[in-house]
Design a protein around this motif. Structure first.
Motif, PDB file in Angstrom:
ATOM      1  N   MET A   1       0.755  -1.262   0.361  1.00  0.00           N
ATOM      2  CA  MET A   1      -0.621  -0.154  -0.098  1.00  0.00           C
ATOM      3  C   MET A   1       0.489   1.139   0.183  1.00  0.00           C
ATOM      4  O   MET A   1       0.131   2.242  -1.072  1.00  0.00           O
ATOM      5  N   PHE A   2       1.972   1.519   0.411  1.00  0.00           N
ATOM      6  CA  PHE A   2       3.028   2.319   0.704  1.00  0.00           C
ATOM      7  C   PHE A   2       4.503   2.635   0.074  1.00  0.00           C
ATOM      8  O   PHE A   2       5.050   3.393  -0.507  1.00  0.00           O
ATOM      9  N   THR A   3       4.108   1.333  -0.908  1.00  0.00           N
ATOM     10  CA  THR A   3       5.251   1.180  -1.413  1.00  0.00           C
ATOM     11  C   THR A   3       5.098   1.573  -2.607  1.00  0.00           C
ATOM     12  O   THR A   3       3.922   1.919  -3.636  1.00  0.00           O
ATOM     13  N   LEU A   4       6.349   2.331  -4.207  1.00  0.00           N
ATOM     14  CA  LEU A   4       6.729   2.198  -5.295  1.00  0.00           C
ATOM     15  C   LEU A   4       6.206   1.829  -6.218  1.00  0.00           C
ATOM     16  O   LEU A   4       6.992   0.713  -5.727  1.00  0.00           O
ATOM     17  N   GLU A   5       5.227   1.765  -6.853  1.00  0.00           N
ATOM     18  CA  GLU A   5       5.077   0.469  -7.412  1.00  0.00           C
ATOM     19  C   GLU A   5       5.633   1.510  -8.894  1.00  0.00           C
ATOM     20  O   GLU A   5       5.698   0.604  -9.757  1.00  0.00           O
ATOM     21  N   THR A   6       5.516   2.571  -8.858  1.00  0.00           N
ATOM     22  CA  THR A   6       6.465   2.914 -10.438  1.00  0.00           C
ATOM     23  C   THR A   6       8.003   3.957  -9.742  1.00  0.00           C
ATOM     24  O   THR A   6       7.290   4.418  -8.777  1.00  0.00           O
ATOM     25  N   PRO A   7       8.870   3.676 -10.471  1.00  0.00           N
ATOM     26  CA  PRO A   7       9.934   4.911 -10.466  1.00  0.00           C
ATOM     27  C   PRO A   7       9.722   5.773 -10.280  1.00  0.00           C
ATOM     28  O   PRO A   7       8.609   7.008 -11.138  1.00  0.00           O
ATOM     29  N   PRO A   8       9.705   6.652  -9.412  1.00  0.00           N
ATOM     30  CA  PRO A   8       9.632   8.572  -8.597  1.00  0.00           C
ATOM     31  C   PRO A   8       9.534   9.479 -10.027  1.00  0.00           C
ATOM     32  O   PRO A   8       9.145  10.016 -10.571  1.00  0.00           O
ATOM     33  N   LEU A   9      11.024   9.132 -10.995  1.00  0.00           N
ATOM     34  CA  LEU A   9      11.280   9.451 -11.992  1.00  0.00           C
ATOM     35  C   LEU A   9      10.013  10.071 -12.761  1.00  0.00           C
ATOM     36  O   LEU A   9       9.522  11.009 -13.470  1.00  0.00           O
ATOM     37  N   GLU A  10       9.736   8.439 -13.284  1.00  0.00           N
ATOM     38  CA  GLU A  10       9.329   8.606 -14.261  1.00  0.00           C
ATOM     39  C   GLU A  10       7.393   9.614 -13.529  1.00  0.00           C
ATOM     40  O   GLU A  10       6.535   9.832 -14.248  1.00  0.00           O
ATOM     41  N   LEU A  11       7.551   9.055 -12.324  1.00  0.00           N
ATOM     42  CA  LEU A  11       6.293   9.735 -12.003  1.00  0.00           C
ATOM     43  C   LEU A  11       6.185  11.450 -12.243  1.00  0.00           C
ATOM     44  O   LEU A  11       5.528  12.172 -12.521  1.00  0.00           O
ATOM     45  N   PHE A  12       6.853  11.903 -11.876  1.00  0.00           N
ATOM     46  CA  PHE A  12       8.185  13.304 -11.880  1.00  0.00           C
ATOM     47  C   PHE A  12       7.360  13.588 -13.154  1.00  0.00           C
ATOM     48  O   PHE A  12       6.894  14.561 -13.613  1.00  0.00           O
ATOM     49  N   LEU A  13       8.204  12.818 -14.132  1.00  0.00           N
ATOM     50  CA  LEU A  13       8.023  13.709 -15.421  1.00  0.00           C
ATOM     51  C   LEU A  13       7.103  13.455 -16.259  1.00  0.00           C
ATOM     52  O   LEU A  13       6.169  14.268 -16.995  1.00  0.00           O
ATOM     53  N   ARG A  14       5.565  12.136 -15.980  1.00  0.00           N
ATOM     54  CA  ARG A  14       3.973  12.050 -16.324  1.00  0.00           C
ATOM     55  C   ARG A  14       3.594  13.424 -15.494  1.00  0.00           C
ATOM     56  O   ARG A  14       2.717  13.667 -16.583  1.00  0.00           O
ATOM     57  N   GLY A  15       3.895  13.709 -14.692  1.00  0.00           N
ATOM     58  CA  GLY A  15       3.184  14.838 -13.568  1.00  0.00           C
ATOM     59  C   GLY A  15       3.573  15.865 -14.334  1.00  0.00           C
ATOM     60  O   GLY A  15       2.396  17.059 -14.786  1.00  0.00           O
ATOM     61  N   THR A  16       4.536  16.473 -14.480  1.00  0.00           N
ATOM     62  CA  THR A  16       5.079  16.972 -15.638  1.00  0.00           C
ATOM     63  C   THR A  16       4.251  17.853 -17.090  1.00  0.00           C
ATOM     64  O   THR A  16       3.747  18.617 -17.283  1.00  0.00           O
ATOM     65  N   VAL A  17       4.631  16.629 -17.079  1.00  0.00           N
ATOM     66  CA  VAL A  17       4.006  16.540 -18.908  1.00  0.00           C
ATOM     67  C   VAL A  17       2.635  17.049 -19.471  1.00  0.00           C
ATOM     68  O   VAL A  17       1.682  17.464 -19.688  1.00  0.00           O
ATOM     69  N   ILE A  18       2.093  16.553 -18.059  1.00  0.00           N
ATOM     70  CA  ILE A  18       0.338  16.667 -18.748  1.00  0.00           C
ATOM     71  C   ILE A  18      -0.054  17.542 -17.705  1.00  0.00           C
ATOM     72  O   ILE A  18      -0.680  18.022 -18.636  1.00  0.00           O
ATOM     73  N   TYR A  19       0.584  18.062 -16.723  1.00  0.00           N
ATOM     74  CA  TYR A  19      -0.180  19.418 -16.228  1.00  0.00           C
ATOM     75  C   TYR A  19       0.991  20.697 -17.423  1.00  0.00           C
ATOM     76  O   TYR A  19       0.012  21.420 -17.559  1.00  0.00           O
ATOM     77  N   LEU A  20       1.946  20.663 -17.877  1.00  0.00           N
ATOM     78  CA  LEU A  20       2.212  21.455 -18.997  1.00  0.00           C
ATOM     79  C   LEU A  20       1.918  21.554 -20.465  1.00  0.00           C
ATOM     80  O   LEU A  20       0.990  22.781 -21.260  1.00  0.00           O
TER      81      LEU A  20
END
Length: 166
Positions: A1-20
């Motif tokens: 439940m608290f473990t990362l299932e997706t690499p943090p860098l991928e999450l960061f890049l996905r969030g940034t690209v979608i936001y922009l």
């Protein structure tokens, strides 16, 4: 439940690209659609809801994935606002500006077309300000929050109406 299932860098890049991407698309739509909220407010609400939705219902995302995505989206919002504050050219592109609807009693048809607003809608908002004759209007603006402000030649007062379509 608290473990990362997706690499943090991928999450960061996905969030940034979608936001922009959504920021650009929403700027193209025009400020009339945003209503009483600012453009970045709408983006934040939509993106945060989507980012944490999977973590709330126990989908394949962990809570930590959702938290990283939410933090990324909020960080993007702060960075865009800070950059727009620091660099006026960027602010002109990322922040909505008031659009001149009427100047000295003459309607700016190009702005009405751009915002998909009819002359009758504009006249309706003027009536909400107690104005029936266009010659009384020195300037009327569609403000970044979607409201219409009117400066009149009679007393030079300024009033603000509700967003179009509300």
């Amino acid at each position: 439940m608290f473990t990362l299932e997706t690499p943090p860098l991928e999450l960061f890049l996905r969030g940034t690209v979608i936001y922009l991407t959504l920021l650009v698309l929403m700027r193209l739509v025009g400020q009339r659609e945003a209503g009483g909220l600012g453009l970045t407010d709408v983006l934040i609400v939509v993106l945060i809801a989507q980012a944490v939705g999977g973590g709330l219902i126990g989908d394949s995302q962990s809570l930590t994935d959702a938290a990283v995505l939410a933090a990324t989206i909020l960080l993007c919002s702060v960075v865009v606002d800070a950059a727009a504050y620091r660099f006026p050219r960027l602010a002109a592109w990322t922040k909505a500006r008031p659009r001149l609807l009427i100047e000295h009693g003459r309607i700016n048809q190009a702005v009405l077309r751009r915002e998909f607003m009819t002359t009758e809608e504009l006249r309706s908002h003027l009536r909400l300000h107690g104005i029936e004759d266009l010659t009384e209007v020195r300037r009327a603006y569609l403000e970044p929050n979607g409201m219409i402000s009117v400066l009149t030649d009679v007393g030079g007062t300024e009033t603000v109406s509700r967003p179009p379509g509300v």
